[in-house]
Design a protein around this motif. Sequence first.
Motif, PDB file in Angstrom:
ATOM      1  N   LEU A   5       0.845  -1.206   0.000  1.00  0.00           N
ATOM      2  CA  LEU A   5       0.000   0.000   0.000  1.00  0.00           C
ATOM      3  C   LEU A   5       0.878   1.254   0.000  1.00  0.00           C
ATOM      4  N   PHE A   6       2.164   1.080   0.113  1.00  0.00           N
ATOM      5  CA  PHE A   6       3.089   2.219   0.145  1.00  0.00           C
ATOM      6  C   PHE A   6       4.212   2.044  -0.876  1.00  0.00           C
ATOM      7  N   HIS A  16       3.944  -2.899  -6.952  1.00  0.00           N
ATOM      8  CA  HIS A  16       2.527  -2.797  -7.308  1.00  0.00           C
ATOM      9  C   HIS A  16       1.724  -2.253  -6.132  1.00  0.00           C
ATOM     10  N   ASP A  17       0.905  -1.260  -6.428  1.00  0.00           N
ATOM     11  CA  ASP A  17       0.113  -0.578  -5.409  1.00  0.00           C
ATOM     12  C   ASP A  17      -1.217  -1.316  -5.222  1.00  0.00           C
ATOM     13  N   ILE A  18      -1.376  -1.956  -4.079  1.00  0.00           N
ATOM     14  CA  ILE A  18      -2.599  -2.734  -3.808  1.00  0.00           C
ATOM     15  C   ILE A  18      -3.823  -1.819  -3.867  1.00  0.00           C
ATOM     16  N   ARG A  19      -3.638  -0.554  -3.489  1.00  0.00           N
ATOM     17  CA  ARG A  19      -4.750   0.410  -3.462  1.00  0.00           C
ATOM     18  C   ARG A  19      -5.421   0.558  -4.830  1.00  0.00           C
ATOM     19  N   LEU A  20      -4.680   0.379  -5.910  1.00  0.00           N
ATOM     20  CA  LEU A  20      -5.266   0.524  -7.251  1.00  0.00           C
ATOM     21  C   LEU A  20      -6.381  -0.491  -7.486  1.00  0.00           C
ATOM     22  N   ILE A  71       4.741  -9.828  -0.516  1.00  0.00           N
ATOM     23  CA  ILE A  71       3.495  -9.121  -0.245  1.00  0.00           C
ATOM     24  C   ILE A  71       3.549  -8.525   1.159  1.00  0.00           C
ATOM     25  N   CYS A  72       3.306  -7.213   1.209  1.00  0.00           N
ATOM     26  CA  CYS A  72       3.456  -6.478   2.457  1.00  0.00           C
ATOM     27  C   CYS A  72       2.088  -6.192   3.065  1.00  0.00           C
ATOM     28  N   GLY A  73       1.905  -6.614   4.299  1.00  0.00           N
ATOM     29  CA  GLY A  73       0.653  -6.356   4.994  1.00  0.00           C
ATOM     30  C   GLY A  73       0.685  -5.053   5.757  1.00  0.00           C
ATOM     31  N   SER A  97       4.890  -2.414  12.058  1.00  0.00           N
ATOM     32  CA  SER A  97       3.604  -1.812  11.688  1.00  0.00           C
ATOM     33  C   SER A  97       3.201  -2.174  10.267  1.00  0.00           C
ATOM     34  N   GLY A  98       4.139  -2.676   9.476  1.00  0.00           N
ATOM     35  CA  GLY A  98       3.800  -3.061   8.110  1.00  0.00           C
ATOM     36  C   GLY A  98       4.858  -3.984   7.541  1.00  0.00           C
ATOM     37  N   GLY A  99       4.548  -4.623   6.442  1.00  0.00           N
ATOM     38  CA  GLY A  99       5.451  -5.610   5.861  1.00  0.00           C
ATOM     39  C   GLY A  99       6.559  -5.037   4.998  1.00  0.00           C
TER      40      GLY A  99
END
Length: 238
Positions: free
Chosen positions: A20-21, A48-52, A122-124, A150-152
Amino acid sequence: MSEEPRPNETKPWSASVFTLFPDMFPGPLGLSLAGEGLRADRWSLDVHDIRLHGLGRHRAVDDTPAGGGAGMVMRADVLGACIDANLPPGDARPRLLMSPRGKPLTQSRARALAQGEGLVLICGRFEGYDERVIEGRGLEEISIGDYVLSGGELAAMVVLDACVRLLPGIMGKAVSGEEESFENNRLEYPHYTRPREWEGRIIPDVLLSGDHARIRAWREAEAERITRERRPDLLVKE
Ligand code: SAH
């Protein structure tokens, strides 16, 4: 004439990151040895931006946990769609899901991963992922240690850095990768360099003796001693 492909014509080791970042990448991996290797095409990175693939006007990627409780959970449909849209069918690279629940990363795993074609990472964020996406997309959970980030993203960078430095042409001397900590289940022996005396502390004589057999024996004994003191669990692994 020989038909053998030259090494520089083969596809470089490739990493695909889902996050997401996306702006966090390449981050530190764009500097120093990894960064030089990236610019020299010794490895490649696509982000790759998961938000898309988020849903609705707000491109939502998460939702409240089924069964209640704190935090938000990354949706399986969103992450699944993002993976499907960006990985070609038949992509055989290991798909690693950053997770404190995963199998801890080790030096031997990093070495095995570096010998493959590359990695998908894949980063959570939030509380974690909808469990169904793990099996649904053949993901393997991997941890970088027994603590919670706080994140992957930082975890993915750790995995990548550990692999990339082992790729051909990244480190100056290949041998320095073989003698260091965790290879042969030992921590590394102590290092010294000039000056010979610093604040009254001197370099052990043996290292200045020029006797390579003695030096090797001293280093082996020191590696053994330090491992026994600090990480006896490594010796048990043999
Ligand atoms: N609720 C989860 C922690 C979520 S932390 C649990 O208790 O297991 C948010 C995200 O940070 C995770 O989804 C993961 O991608 C990443 N993360 C946190 N700690 C990590 C670790 N030790 N190794 C790898 N990834 C980690």
